[in-house]
Design an enzyme around this catalytic site. Sequence first.
Site, short mmCIF file in Angstrom:
data_model
loop_
_atom_site.label_atom_id
_atom_site.label_comp_id
_atom_site.label_asym_id
_atom_site.label_seq_id
_atom_site.Cartn_x
_atom_site.Cartn_y
_atom_site.Cartn_z
N GLY A 48 7.14 -24.90 -13.63
CA GLY A 48 7.92 -26.12 -13.88
C GLY A 48 8.87 -26.53 -12.79
O GLY A 48 9.13 -27.72 -12.60
N GLU A 102 15.48 -23.47 -11.87
CA GLU A 102 14.70 -23.74 -13.09
C GLU A 102 14.60 -25.24 -13.32
O GLU A 102 15.52 -25.99 -12.97
CB GLU A 102 15.41 -23.11 -14.30
CG GLU A 102 14.78 -21.81 -14.79
CD GLU A 102 13.43 -21.99 -15.45
OE1 GLU A 102 12.68 -22.91 -15.09
OE2 GLU A 102 13.13 -21.18 -16.35
N ASP A 103 13.50 -25.66 -13.92
CA ASP A 103 13.38 -27.06 -14.32
C ASP A 103 14.27 -27.32 -15.53
O ASP A 103 14.99 -28.31 -15.60
CB ASP A 103 11.92 -27.42 -14.63
CG ASP A 103 11.23 -26.42 -15.57
OD1 ASP A 103 11.82 -25.37 -15.89
OD2 ASP A 103 10.10 -26.70 -15.99
N ASP A 106 16.29 -24.01 -21.91
CA ASP A 106 16.19 -24.46 -23.29
C ASP A 106 16.84 -23.39 -24.18
O ASP A 106 18.06 -23.36 -24.33
CB ASP A 106 14.69 -24.67 -23.58
CG ASP A 106 14.39 -25.22 -24.96
OD1 ASP A 106 15.16 -26.04 -25.44
OD2 ASP A 106 13.36 -24.83 -25.53
N LYS A 134 19.66 -27.73 -22.25
CA LYS A 134 19.80 -28.18 -23.65
C LYS A 134 20.84 -27.31 -24.34
O LYS A 134 20.49 -26.26 -24.89
CB LYS A 134 18.46 -28.05 -24.38
CG LYS A 134 17.35 -28.99 -23.89
CD LYS A 134 16.09 -28.77 -24.72
CE LYS A 134 14.95 -29.65 -24.28
NZ LYS A 134 13.67 -29.31 -24.93
N PHE A 155 12.07 -32.99 -26.73
CA PHE A 155 11.03 -32.58 -25.79
C PHE A 155 10.91 -33.59 -24.66
O PHE A 155 10.82 -34.79 -24.90
CB PHE A 155 9.70 -32.42 -26.52
CG PHE A 155 8.65 -31.79 -25.67
CD1 PHE A 155 8.68 -30.43 -25.39
CD2 PHE A 155 7.65 -32.57 -25.09
CE1 PHE A 155 7.72 -29.86 -24.57
CE2 PHE A 155 6.69 -32.00 -24.28
CZ PHE A 155 6.72 -30.65 -24.02
N ASP A 162 5.73 -30.11 -18.20
CA ASP A 162 4.45 -30.53 -18.75
C ASP A 162 4.45 -30.61 -20.27
O ASP A 162 5.26 -29.97 -20.94
CB ASP A 162 3.35 -29.55 -18.34
CG ASP A 162 3.49 -28.21 -19.06
OD1 ASP A 162 4.56 -27.58 -18.94
OD2 ASP A 162 2.54 -27.80 -19.76
N ARG A 168 3.15 -33.22 -15.22
CA ARG A 168 3.97 -32.60 -14.17
C ARG A 168 4.13 -33.52 -12.95
O ARG A 168 5.10 -33.42 -12.21
CB ARG A 168 3.33 -31.29 -13.70
CG ARG A 168 3.28 -30.19 -14.75
CD ARG A 168 2.93 -28.87 -14.07
NE ARG A 168 2.50 -27.84 -15.00
CZ ARG A 168 3.32 -27.04 -15.68
NH1 ARG A 168 4.63 -27.18 -15.54
NH2 ARG A 168 2.85 -26.12 -16.49
P1 IMP Z 1 13.56 -21.23 -22.45
O1 IMP Z 1 13.45 -21.58 -23.91
O2 IMP Z 1 14.95 -21.51 -21.93
O3 IMP Z 1 13.10 -19.83 -22.20
O4 IMP Z 1 12.58 -22.21 -21.69
C1 IMP Z 1 11.35 -21.76 -21.32
C2 IMP Z 1 10.45 -22.76 -20.70
O5 IMP Z 1 10.01 -23.65 -21.72
C3 IMP Z 1 11.03 -23.68 -19.63
O6 IMP Z 1 11.08 -23.10 -18.35
C4 IMP Z 1 10.01 -24.80 -19.68
O7 IMP Z 1 8.90 -24.48 -18.89
C5 IMP Z 1 9.65 -24.86 -21.14
N1 IMP Z 1 10.37 -25.95 -21.83
C6 IMP Z 1 11.51 -25.88 -22.55
N2 IMP Z 1 11.86 -27.10 -23.02
C7 IMP Z 1 10.90 -27.95 -22.56
C8 IMP Z 1 10.69 -29.40 -22.71
O8 IMP Z 1 11.47 -30.15 -23.32
N3 IMP Z 1 9.59 -29.89 -22.08
C9 IMP Z 1 8.71 -29.13 -21.38
N4 IMP Z 1 8.87 -27.80 -21.22
C10 IMP Z 1 9.95 -27.23 -21.81
MG MG Z 2 9.96 -23.43 -16.45
#
Ligand code: IMP
Ligand code: MG
Length: 178
Positions: A48, A102-103, A106, A134, A155, A162, A168
């Site tokens: 990402g 990081e992109d 979450d 977030k 989302f 993606d 992407r």
């Molecule tokens: P985490 O929940 O912080 O571990 O996020 C894990 C991964 O989930 C991120 O690096 C993204 O690749 C993906 N992700 C989380 N939220 C979104 C979203 O809103 N759109 C697309 N990918 C997401």
């Molecule tokens: Mg990611």
Amino acid sequence: MNEIQLHDKHFEVYIPSIDILEKVAALAVSIEKDYQGKNILFLSILNGAFMFSSDLMKAMHSNVEISFIKVSSYHGTNTSGRVDELIGLNTPIKGRDIIILEDIVDTGITIDKVMTLLKAFQANSIAVCSLLYKPSAFQGKEKPNYIGFEIPNDFVVGYGLDYDQLGRNLSSIYQLKK
Ligand code: IMP
Ligand code: MG
């Protein structure tokens, strides 16, 4: 292209490309201010963060290095639990000033895993820079040191992010159409 369709879902522009690039430039300025005289190593988390990492690199004026990593989980042979590993780490980390790119952060689970795995490599410092964050979904230990945009728990796709591998390539960030 204000509205797009990816698979079965419709999305609309949420953060236009121009606002993203302006924010990326501002992030580069604050990073350079904080890391004067240091030799930064960016660790970009694939897939990402590739587009964000590329634009952030271009916005940096000081010397900076980059390496790309992935986090994967597998079932270890001796335990029933899942084991995390970092793939692609081919640059010495010891004594370095690391900024993880990081992109989106979450729940924070991914970034917590990366931090835990990196601890063993004895970096001089480790910071996290995420384009998106977030706050209402976050359950991790520490919020990112550098954040582009705080967004609601919706989302989003585009600019590296993606929906089932599509979206992407979009230069703006889109959200589900309301
Ligand atoms: P985490 O929940 O912080 O571990 O996020 C894990 C991964 O989930 C991120 O690096 C993204 O690749 C993906 N992700 C989380 N939220 C979104 C979203 O809103 N759109 C697309 N990918 C997401
Ligand atoms: Mg990611």
